[in-house]
Write a protein that holds these residues in place. Structure first.
Motif, mmCIF file in Angstrom:
data_model
loop_
_atom_site.group_PDB
_atom_site.id
_atom_site.type_symbol
_atom_site.label_atom_id
_atom_site.label_comp_id
_atom_site.label_asym_id
_atom_site.label_seq_id
_atom_site.Cartn_x
_atom_site.Cartn_y
_atom_site.Cartn_z
ATOM 1 N N UNK A 1 0.818 -1.213 0.000
ATOM 2 C CA UNK A 1 0.000 0.000 0.000
ATOM 3 C C UNK A 1 0.850 1.261 0.000
ATOM 4 N N UNK A 2 2.112 1.139 0.428
ATOM 5 C CA UNK A 2 2.993 2.303 0.488
ATOM 6 C C UNK A 2 3.628 2.632 -0.856
ATOM 7 N N UNK A 3 3.520 1.722 -1.818
ATOM 8 C CA UNK A 3 4.132 1.935 -3.132
ATOM 9 C C UNK A 3 3.211 2.812 -3.974
ATOM 10 N N UNK A 4 3.744 3.952 -4.410
ATOM 11 C CA UNK A 4 2.947 4.873 -5.214
ATOM 12 C C UNK A 4 3.133 4.627 -6.713
ATOM 13 N N UNK A 5 4.362 4.355 -7.135
ATOM 14 C CA UNK A 5 4.636 4.048 -8.542
ATOM 15 C C UNK A 5 5.858 3.146 -8.631
ATOM 16 N N UNK A 6 5.832 2.253 -9.620
ATOM 17 C CA UNK A 6 6.975 1.393 -9.899
ATOM 18 C C UNK A 6 7.578 1.825 -11.230
ATOM 19 N N UNK A 7 8.901 2.022 -11.241
ATOM 20 C CA UNK A 7 9.609 2.403 -12.458
ATOM 21 C C UNK A 7 10.480 1.236 -12.901
ATOM 22 N N UNK A 8 10.294 0.799 -14.152
ATOM 23 C CA UNK A 8 11.047 -0.339 -14.673
ATOM 24 C C UNK A 8 11.777 0.102 -15.934
ATOM 25 N N UNK B 1 9.528 -10.153 -13.070
ATOM 26 C CA UNK B 1 8.953 -10.428 -11.750
ATOM 27 C C UNK B 1 8.454 -9.161 -11.068
ATOM 28 N N UNK B 2 9.158 -8.040 -11.282
ATOM 29 C CA UNK B 2 8.740 -6.787 -10.669
ATOM 30 C C UNK B 2 7.401 -6.327 -11.247
ATOM 31 N N UNK B 3 7.295 -6.383 -12.582
ATOM 32 C CA UNK B 3 6.054 -5.973 -13.235
ATOM 33 C C UNK B 3 4.888 -6.851 -12.789
ATOM 34 N N UNK B 4 5.130 -8.157 -12.781
ATOM 35 C CA UNK B 4 4.054 -9.097 -12.446
ATOM 36 C C UNK B 4 3.569 -8.906 -11.018
ATOM 37 N N UNK B 5 4.516 -8.730 -10.084
ATOM 38 C CA UNK B 5 4.130 -8.536 -8.687
ATOM 39 C C UNK B 5 3.358 -7.229 -8.522
ATOM 40 N N UNK B 6 3.822 -6.180 -9.171
ATOM 41 C CA UNK B 6 3.158 -4.884 -9.073
ATOM 42 C C UNK B 6 1.770 -4.920 -9.699
ATOM 43 N N UNK B 7 1.658 -5.542 -10.858
ATOM 44 C CA UNK B 7 0.352 -5.623 -11.533
ATOM 45 C C UNK B 7 -0.639 -6.429 -10.707
ATOM 46 N N UNK C 1 -0.762 -6.503 -7.561
ATOM 47 C CA UNK C 1 -1.166 -5.669 -6.429
ATOM 48 C C UNK C 1 -1.785 -4.341 -6.861
ATOM 49 N N UNK C 2 -2.025 -4.201 -8.175
ATOM 50 C CA UNK C 2 -2.615 -2.975 -8.729
ATOM 51 C C UNK C 2 -1.760 -1.736 -8.473
ATOM 52 N N UNK C 3 -0.444 -1.917 -8.498
ATOM 53 C CA UNK C 3 0.484 -0.802 -8.368
ATOM 54 C C UNK C 3 0.803 -0.277 -9.770
ATOM 55 N N UNK C 4 0.706 1.044 -10.002
ATOM 56 C CA UNK C 4 1.020 1.592 -11.325
ATOM 57 C C UNK C 4 2.458 1.290 -11.740
ATOM 58 N N UNK C 5 2.650 0.824 -12.972
ATOM 59 C CA UNK C 5 3.971 0.486 -13.483
ATOM 60 C C UNK C 5 4.294 1.400 -14.664
ATOM 61 N N UNK C 6 5.441 2.078 -14.580
ATOM 62 C CA UNK C 6 5.886 2.960 -15.651
ATOM 63 C C UNK C 6 7.176 2.417 -16.242
ATOM 64 N N UNK C 7 7.191 2.209 -17.548
ATOM 65 C CA UNK C 7 8.404 1.782 -18.229
ATOM 66 C C UNK C 7 9.175 3.028 -18.652
ATOM 67 N N UNK C 8 10.423 3.152 -18.200
ATOM 68 C CA UNK C 8 11.187 4.380 -18.421
ATOM 69 C C UNK C 8 12.582 4.045 -18.947
ATOM 70 N N UNK C 9 13.237 5.015 -19.590
ATOM 71 C CA UNK C 9 14.630 4.791 -20.007
ATOM 72 C C UNK C 9 15.533 4.612 -18.793
ATOM 73 N N UNK C 10 16.621 3.896 -18.978
ATOM 74 C CA UNK C 10 17.554 3.676 -17.873
ATOM 75 C C UNK C 10 18.109 5.000 -17.340
ATOM 76 N N UNK C 11 18.230 5.993 -18.207
ATOM 77 C CA UNK C 11 18.728 7.296 -17.770
ATOM 78 C C UNK C 11 17.801 7.945 -16.754
ATOM 79 N N UNK C 12 16.486 7.685 -16.883
ATOM 80 C CA UNK C 12 15.525 8.220 -15.902
ATOM 81 C C UNK C 12 15.732 7.560 -14.540
ATOM 82 N N UNK C 13 15.995 6.254 -14.551
ATOM 83 C CA UNK C 13 16.263 5.546 -13.295
ATOM 84 C C UNK C 13 17.561 6.035 -12.663
#
Length: 238
Positions: free
Chosen positions: A17-24, A32-38, A40-52
């Motif tokens: 519940x504390x997770x606001x957004x997941x960046x992959x 595994x990160x995407x699947x676990x987040x999805x 739990x209905x946690x928003x998943x954003x796919x971003x460039x590695x430079x953003x991470x």
């Protein structure tokens, strides 16, 4: 707060519940990160590695990070209310400034069964992303009290029946001679200066680890780990 790397899984498992957004990272193959987040209905954003890289200030994020609510800290009174039994066991940190040491101490505190860790509000490491990462999930399981005056906090603990065991080389007994069957607070001093004089005055006794080589001290988290497991062993045997 941003957490990253393997801590993301710990966060999703322990407090989703504390997770606001997941960046992959868009190049990350492990799903595994995407699947676990999805799940739990946690928003998943796919971003460039430079953003991470920017989100984590260049830390080793392994292609994944999450924005989470800050881990709560407690007052000393709140921490005592969470105590597991009448023989409490706490670790107080006097000026530990390295977040990796704080994280490692939290990790051992979880494994050794400590009731909580006490840190100071100023001039010490706090629950930053680096400390959370070093704790490998223990930052979510070990309650942390943040106090303004550690000396006063220890006095309060003494008034509540705790024995305060400090760590020092001078006028100290062997660490195996501590009275750890009693309600205990282990005080670990800072990496460079050790325990401050005001805090030392609140200690009922001092313990030391024997040094047989040319090195005269151990890393704070290593010393804390040895002492915590001595407490755990003594209580388990008794």
């Amino acid at each position: 707060m941003i957490v990253y790397g393997k801590n993301v899984i710990s966060q999703l498992e322990n407090d989703p519940a504390a997770v606001e957004e997941l960046y992959v990272s868009s190049t990350l193959k492990d799903r595994k990160f995407r699947q676990e987040a999805e799940k739990l209905n946690v928003p998943v954003l796919e971003v460039p590695r430079s953003r991470l890289d920017k989100l984590t200030n260049g830390a080793a994020h392994n292609g994944v990070a999450a924005r989470v609510r800050d881990i709560p800290t407690y007052s000393l009174e709140e921490l005592l209310k969470r105590q597991k039994n009448d023989k409490g066991f706490y670790v107080a940190l006097d000026g530990i400034q390295d977040p990796h040491n704080l994280g490692a101490i939290l990790r051992t505190a979880d494994c050794a069964g400590a009731d909580g860790v006490i840190i100071t509000r100023h001039h010490s490491a706090s629950l930053t992303p680096a400390a959370v990462k070093a704790s490998t999930g223990a930052a979510y399981t070990v309650p942390v009290a943040q106090v303004t005056n550690l000396s006063q906090a220890l006095k309060t603990l003494k008034d509540n029946g705790f024995w305060i065991a400090g760590t020092d080389m001078k006028d100290a007994r062997d660490y195996r001679e501590g009275m750890y069957e009693e309600p205990t607070v282990l005080v670990i001093g800072s990496e460079g200066k050790g325990i401050s004089p005001l805090v030392k005055k609140q200690c009922d006794y001092m313990v030391t680890l024997p040094m047989h080589g040319s090195v005269t001290s151990l890393n704070a988290s290593v010393a804390a780990a040895i002492l915590m497991y001595e407490v755990e062993a003594r209580r388990r045997i008794s």
